[in-house]
Design a protein around this motif. Structure first.
Motif, short mmCIF file in Angstrom:
data_model
loop_
_atom_site.label_atom_id
_atom_site.label_comp_id
_atom_site.label_asym_id
_atom_site.label_seq_id
_atom_site.Cartn_x
_atom_site.Cartn_y
_atom_site.Cartn_z
N GLN A 236 33.75 48.85 32.26
CA GLN A 236 33.98 50.02 33.11
C GLN A 236 34.62 49.33 34.42
O GLN A 236 34.61 48.08 34.68
N SER A 237 35.55 50.16 35.16
CA SER A 237 36.17 49.69 36.20
C SER A 237 35.20 49.45 37.44
O SER A 237 34.19 50.26 37.63
N GLU A 238 35.67 48.56 38.05
CA GLU A 238 34.80 48.18 39.22
C GLU A 238 35.72 48.04 40.60
O GLU A 238 36.77 47.74 40.52
N GLU A 239 35.04 48.59 41.71
CA GLU A 239 35.79 48.67 43.01
C GLU A 239 36.01 46.94 43.45
O GLU A 239 35.01 46.32 43.17
N ARG A 240 37.18 46.80 43.88
CA ARG A 240 37.12 45.28 44.37
C ARG A 240 36.60 45.22 45.67
O ARG A 240 36.54 46.24 46.59
N ARG A 241 35.99 44.10 46.16
CA ARG A 241 35.67 43.74 47.44
C ARG A 241 36.65 43.67 48.54
O ARG A 241 37.68 43.22 48.00
#
Length: 79
Positions: free
Chosen positions: A65-70
């Motif tokens: 799943q895609s994750e938001e970058r910090r």
């Protein structure tokens, strides 16, 4: 044409039959010196086998799943 293909296949098969004897240094040469902390002199097989640092294993894990970058506070625009 067919005879030429058979001859090429035969020659390729013969070329694949290399000698299977153990490797030795060339006449007049010797193996590299024993490493300072090694308990014994490495053999040719030891020298030809890559260590994990030289040939790391690949990670085949797929992104599920895609994750938001910090936010990266050091990612600044050029001045």
């Amino acid at each position: 044409m067919r005879k030429a293909a058979i001859a090429i296949a035969l020659l390729a098969t013969l070329a694949a039959c290399g000698s299977r004897e153990a490797l030795r240094p060339a006449p007049g040469n010797s193996l590299p010196p024993k490493p300072a902390l090694a308990p014994t002199q490495p053999t040719t097989t030891d020298l030809l086998t890559p260590r994990p640092q030289e040939r790391p294993e690949r990670s085949e894990e797929l992104l599920r799943q895609s994750e938001e970058r910090r936010d990266d506070r050091f990612d600044l625009p050029p001045q």
